[in-house]
Design a protein around this motif. Structure first.
Motif, PDB file in Angstrom:
ATOM      1  N   ALA A  97      10.398  -6.420  10.226  1.00  0.00           N
ATOM      2  CA  ALA A  97       9.195  -5.735   9.753  1.00  0.00           C
ATOM      3  C   ALA A  97       9.281  -4.243  10.046  1.00  0.00           C
ATOM      4  N   TRP A  98       9.838  -3.895  11.209  1.00  0.00           N
ATOM      5  CA  TRP A  98      10.005  -2.484  11.579  1.00  0.00           C
ATOM      6  C   TRP A  98      10.899  -1.777  10.565  1.00  0.00           C
ATOM      7  N   LEU A  99      12.029  -2.381  10.246  1.00  0.00           N
ATOM      8  CA  LEU A  99      12.965  -1.779   9.294  1.00  0.00           C
ATOM      9  C   LEU A  99      12.338  -1.634   7.912  1.00  0.00           C
ATOM     10  N   VAL A 121       0.824  -1.216   0.000  1.00  0.00           N
ATOM     11  CA  VAL A 121       0.000   0.000   0.000  1.00  0.00           C
ATOM     12  C   VAL A 121       0.857   1.265   0.000  1.00  0.00           C
ATOM     13  N   LEU A 122       2.125   1.121   0.404  1.00  0.00           N
ATOM     14  CA  LEU A 122       3.023   2.275   0.397  1.00  0.00           C
ATOM     15  C   LEU A 122       3.904   2.314  -0.853  1.00  0.00           C
ATOM     16  N   SER A 180      11.544   1.858   5.778  1.00  0.00           N
ATOM     17  CA  SER A 180      12.030   2.059   4.405  1.00  0.00           C
ATOM     18  C   SER A 180      10.888   2.429   3.468  1.00  0.00           C
ATOM     19  N   ALA A 181       9.771   1.719   3.602  1.00  0.00           N
ATOM     20  CA  ALA A 181       8.620   1.977   2.734  1.00  0.00           C
ATOM     21  C   ALA A 181       8.077   3.388   2.949  1.00  0.00           C
ATOM     22  N   CYS A 182       8.035   3.824   4.197  1.00  0.00           N
ATOM     23  CA  CYS A 182       7.550   5.178   4.499  1.00  0.00           C
ATOM     24  C   CYS A 182       8.441   6.244   3.863  1.00  0.00           C
ATOM     25  N   LEU A 203      18.817   2.210   6.067  1.00  0.00           N
ATOM     26  CA  LEU A 203      19.732   3.343   6.214  1.00  0.00           C
ATOM     27  C   LEU A 203      19.722   4.220   4.962  1.00  0.00           C
ATOM     28  N   ASN A 204      19.845   3.596   3.803  1.00  0.00           N
ATOM     29  CA  ASN A 204      19.864   4.359   2.547  1.00  0.00           C
ATOM     30  C   ASN A 204      18.534   5.060   2.289  1.00  0.00           C
ATOM     31  N   SER A 205      17.431   4.399   2.634  1.00  0.00           N
ATOM     32  CA  SER A 205      16.116   5.010   2.443  1.00  0.00           C
ATOM     33  C   SER A 205      15.967   6.263   3.300  1.00  0.00           C
ATOM     34  N   LEU A 206      16.451   6.189   4.531  1.00  0.00           N
ATOM     35  CA  LEU A 206      16.371   7.348   5.419  1.00  0.00           C
ATOM     36  C   LEU A 206      17.287   8.478   4.941  1.00  0.00           C
ATOM     37  N   ILE A 207      18.470   8.128   4.467  1.00  0.00           N
ATOM     38  CA  ILE A 207      19.397   9.146   3.963  1.00  0.00           C
ATOM     39  C   ILE A 207      18.791   9.884   2.776  1.00  0.00           C
ATOM     40  N   LEU A 208      18.101   9.141   1.912  1.00  0.00           N
ATOM     41  CA  LEU A 208      17.501   9.749   0.723  1.00  0.00           C
ATOM     42  C   LEU A 208      16.178  10.450   1.027  1.00  0.00           C
ATOM     43  N   TYR A 209      15.665  10.288   2.237  1.00  0.00           N
ATOM     44  CA  TYR A 209      14.384  10.900   2.603  1.00  0.00           C
ATOM     45  C   TYR A 209      14.481  12.423   2.654  1.00  0.00           C
ATOM     46  N   PHE A 210      15.645  12.930   3.030  1.00  0.00           N
ATOM     47  CA  PHE A 210      15.802  14.371   3.228  1.00  0.00           C
ATOM     48  C   PHE A 210      15.878  15.108   1.895  1.00  0.00           C
TER      49      PHE A 210
END
Length: 321
Positions: free
Chosen positions: A104-106, A46-47, A110-112, A154-161
């Motif tokens: 599942a948390w990780l 869904v995300l 990442s999906a968010c 980690l990479n997903s969070l870095i690219l979030y900004f």
């Protein structure tokens, strides 16, 4: 759920808040592995944005930072309210494996992050704390089998900004981590876990090295020239030389100078550093059996040969603060 709920939601075109909340609770807390995986697959689907950069279904209840942080607390990690400082409690250390729902948390984090262009779930400060938490997970030896999932998160969070946010947010995260991780092998593990060749990865790695060195030398402002002088004036022939600390300094300093191109044209700094590496590689004798003396000599020789310098070459820049 076996996919039937997802199919129903896709046909209906939206996710009711009660369904979203129920599946998220199962994802984060269920001890039933099958239900946990199904809930994780549901949220990943869904995300996932469509080709038109839109969500496949309408959804009003997203995984919030507060819910995700509460889950981390329930897994046994300790979070400081101000900096999301994560450590492992004694009860968690006694367990044989990682927290049951951590994968599942990780994955949901990442999906968010990957739908920020569609919907911004986290504020910049919340994303900073989540990045802080995920980086800290690399110190938990129970999660060593999850390195690929950790790196993806980690990479997903870095690219979030956003581009305009990244450098200041990166500095905030680096300072937070450096304030609580000791100047021992753990700080090197933290820096080593930041792998990759893109600008943001390199910038984060260099900032982490800079902040660790800044705190170690008691500086209020991270001045690279002062740090370099403090390291290069260490006398390796001194009988009281602490080779363990020197080993940590050498690895961090090399990451600081060569994780990015910021010092490519700073010939005085680079030459001074290479001269010190040469001193370490030639003036520490092969028969010097002091703790970490041989490691310092070998590491300095390795860096001096240019193998690490070449692999760290890139186009990133570092802001010295």
């Amino acid at each position: 759920m076996d996919g039937w709920l997802l199919n129903l939601v896709l046909q209906y075109g939206s996710v009711e808040d009660s369904i979203a909340s129920w599946t998220l609770i199962n994802l984060l807390y269920s001890s039933n592995k099958k239900l946990q995986v199904a809930a994780s697959d549901f949220w990943n689907s869904v995300l996932s944005p469509s080709e038109a950069d839109k969500l496949l279904v309408d959804i009003g209840h997203f995984p919030s930072y507060s819910v995700l942080k509460s889950a981390v607390l329930s897994y046994g990690y300790l979070c400081d309210d101000n900096h999301a400082k994560v450590s492992t409690s004694e009860s968690v250390i006694a367990d044989d494996g990682p927290p049951q729902n951590i994968i599942a948390w990780l994955k949901v984090v990442s999906a968010c992050c990957k739908i920020r262009n569609v919907h911004s779930i986290f504020s910049s400060s919340e994303a900073e704390e989540l990045l802080d938490i995920v980086i800290s997970f690399f110190l938990d030896r129970r999660l060593e089998g999850l390195l690929l999932i950790l790196e993806n998160s980690l990479n997903s969070l870095i690219l979030y900004f956003n581009t305009s946010e990244w450098e200041s947010s990166c500095l905030t995260v680096a300072q937070s981590i450096a304030q609580r991780v000791a100047m021992d092998l753990n700080c090197l593990r933290i820096v080593d876990c930041i792998t990759g060749t893109n600008y943001r990865i390199k910038f984060l790695r260099s900032q982490l090295a800079l902040q660790f060195l800044k705190i170690s030398f008691g500086l209020k402002v991270a001045n690279v020239e002062k740090i370099l002088k403090s390291v290069t004036t260490i006398n390796v022939k001194d009988k009281e030389c602490n080779f363990f600390s020197l080993y940590v300094y050498i690895v961090l300093m090399n990451n600081l100078l060569f994780s990015s191109d910021a010092f490519r044209d700073k010939h005085a700094i680079i030459n001074s550093w290479r001269n010190f590496l040469r001193i370490c590689s030639t003036q520490i004798g092969c028969t010097d059996w002091r703790l970490y003396a041989s490691k310092v000599r070998n590491k300095a020789s390795y860096f001096l040969q240019g193998a690490i310098l070449k692999s760290y070459a890139g186009s990133a820049s570092i802001s010295v603060q």
